[in-house]
Design a protein around this motif. Structure first.
Motif, PDB file in Angstrom:
ATOM      1  N   LYS A   1      64.036  38.981  23.132  1.00 29.92           N
ATOM      2  CA  LYS A   1      63.971  37.557  23.439  1.00 29.92           C
ATOM      3  C   LYS A   1      64.320  37.259  24.893  1.00 29.92           C
ATOM      4  O   LYS A   1      63.782  36.329  25.493  1.00 29.92           O
ATOM      5  N   LYS A   2      65.204  38.053  25.465  1.00 28.50           N
ATOM      6  CA  LYS A   2      65.613  37.818  26.851  1.00 28.50           C
ATOM      7  C   LYS A   2      64.467  38.043  27.839  1.00 28.50           C
ATOM      8  O   LYS A   2      64.509  37.551  28.976  1.00 28.50           O
ATOM      9  N   ASN A   3      63.422  38.804  27.423  1.00 28.06           N
ATOM     10  CA  ASN A   3      62.273  39.059  28.279  1.00 28.06           C
ATOM     11  C   ASN A   3      61.101  38.123  28.001  1.00 28.06           C
ATOM     12  O   ASN A   3      60.069  38.219  28.672  1.00 28.06           O
ATOM     13  N   ASP A   4      61.254  37.245  27.020  1.00 25.50           N
ATOM     14  CA  ASP A   4      60.179  36.332  26.620  1.00 25.50           C
ATOM     15  C   ASP A   4      60.358  34.989  27.321  1.00 25.50           C
ATOM     16  O   ASP A   4      61.095  34.123  26.870  1.00 25.50           O
ATOM     17  N   ARG A   5      59.673  34.826  28.428  1.00 27.49           N
ATOM     18  CA  ARG A   5      59.823  33.597  29.206  1.00 27.49           C
ATOM     19  C   ARG A   5      59.233  32.384  28.489  1.00 27.49           C
ATOM     20  O   ARG A   5      59.704  31.258  28.670  1.00 27.49           O
ATOM     21  N   ASN A   6      58.192  32.611  27.690  1.00 27.83           N
ATOM     22  CA  ASN A   6      57.669  31.507  26.880  1.00 27.83           C
ATOM     23  C   ASN A   6      58.757  30.946  25.972  1.00 27.83           C
ATOM     24  O   ASN A   6      58.938  29.731  25.861  1.00 27.83           O
ATOM     25  N   LEU A   7      59.468  31.837  25.320  1.00 30.96           N
ATOM     26  CA  LEU A   7      60.519  31.430  24.390  1.00 30.96           C
ATOM     27  C   LEU A   7      61.672  30.741  25.116  1.00 30.96           C
ATOM     28  O   LEU A   7      62.206  29.735  24.632  1.00 30.96           O
ATOM     29  N   ILE A   8      62.049  31.259  26.269  1.00 32.63           N
ATOM     30  CA  ILE A   8      63.127  30.651  27.050  1.00 32.63           C
ATOM     31  C   ILE A   8      62.751  29.227  27.455  1.00 32.63           C
ATOM     32  O   ILE A   8      63.559  28.293  27.344  1.00 32.63           O
ATOM     33  N   ILE A   9      61.513  29.039  27.888  1.00 38.41           N
ATOM     34  CA  ILE A   9      61.038  27.699  28.273  1.00 38.41           C
ATOM     35  C   ILE A   9      60.980  26.786  27.051  1.00 38.41           C
ATOM     36  O   ILE A   9      61.393  25.622  27.103  1.00 38.41           O
ATOM     37  N   ALA A  10      60.467  27.311  25.926  1.00 40.71           N
ATOM     38  CA  ALA A  10      60.367  26.518  24.692  1.00 40.71           C
ATOM     39  C   ALA A  10      61.739  26.003  24.261  1.00 40.71           C
ATOM     40  O   ALA A  10      61.893  24.829  23.878  1.00 40.71           O
ATOM     41  N   ASN A  11      62.747  26.855  24.305  1.00 35.64           N
ATOM     42  CA  ASN A  11      64.107  26.441  23.945  1.00 35.64           C
ATOM     43  C   ASN A  11      64.639  25.391  24.907  1.00 35.64           C
ATOM     44  O   ASN A  11      65.352  24.461  24.504  1.00 35.64           O
TER      45      ASN A  11
END
Length: 278
Positions: free
Chosen positions: A63-73
């Motif tokens: 998850k720490k490498n998933d920039r889509n997920l970081i932005i979504a959160n």
């Protein structure tokens, strides 16, 4: 008028989208990924993420490498539409791929992209647009992570290109990707959509249209062991949404333009070499 944020730093797609949106009088702003926490997102309508962690392409999903997920959160409580630039690599390779075709990623990038889609969907629901892109082409030469086009261009510059004579690819010129994304935005579509030309071309055919110098040695091989197989998209859903269709003629015209840019670079290098020896 839609107000758009492009997240990334000098990516090929981001640069072209920015220029195209500007030329169409859209309010568009570029933000580096590491600056998102200082940016006021509530002044905009939608975000397109053009940024990726390099480990997203090489290592098992984290998850720490998933920039889509970081932005979504980060934006989950805001009234924003989030566009993810995903990939056709989430599918099992074949011809006439539809949005409901079998999902069977064939490499790390495909597997990570699919997990990213799933995780972002859980957070954003119907505020998410997932664009599964085919091979996007244009004049680009990547030093670290090569694209199909950058490998061909590099091969031409070195006068040696190794091609598999069997593979066919669904290629989409960057010019038409920009047109299609703007039309998708204007349609207010939400959900998953395949974005490509729907027109499969052999690599050798692509190469011949960009090699204007005609001096490159071409080595044709059969069945190169590769993670990339024959594929193309069924584009009826895309065409119905955006009321636009690309033709083979459109693609070949863009390939010729890429060839002219390579030729200009070649002539410049020759001229520079002559000047350096005078």
């Amino acid at each position: 008028m839609k107000r758009i944020i492009l997240i990334g730093n000098k990516s090929f797609i981001q640069q072209n989208l920015f220029t195209y949106f500007k030329s169409n009088n859209m309010k568009v702003f570029k933000v580096k990924f590491d600056k998102i926490k200082q940016f006021k997102f509530f002044d905009f309508d939608l975000i397109i993420n053009c940024s990726n962690n390099k480990n997203f392409f090489k290592k098992k999903y984290e998850k720490k490498n998933d920039r889509n997920l970081i932005i979504a959160n980060y934006i989950k409580k805001l009234d924003l539409t989030f566009f993810i630039l995903s990939t056709r690599m989430v599918y099992k390779p074949k011809f006439r791929i539809k949005e409901n075709s079998k999902l069977l990623p064939i490499n790390i990038y495909g597997k990570n992209s699919l997990l990213s889609e799933i995780n972002c969907k859980k957070i954003l629901g119907d505020k998410l647009v997932i664009l599964r892109l085919s091979n996007i082409i244009g004049y680009e030469v990547r030093k670290k992570r090569q694209s199909m086009m950058s490998m061909l261009i590099t091969g031409i510059k070195r006068n040696k290109v190794i091609l598999d004579n069997n593979y066919k690819k669904d290629i989409l010129p960057i010019k038409y990707l920009c047109i299609m994304i703007l039309k998708i935005i204007q349609s207010n579509y939400k959900g998953i959509i395949n974005v490509g030309s729907g027109i499969p071309l052999k690599l050798i055919e692509i190469f011949k249209y960009i090699d204007l110098n005609k001096k490159s040695k071409v080595i044709l091989k059969e069945n190169i062991k590769n993670h990339d197989d024959n594929f193309n998209y069924e584009t009826k859903k895309l065409e119905n949404i955006i009321r636009f269709r690309i033709t083979k003629k459109n693609i070949l015209e863009e390939l010729k333009k890429i060839g002219k840019k390579i030729w200009k670079k070649y002539l410049y290098q020759v001229l520079q070499a002559l000047l350096d020896h005078t």
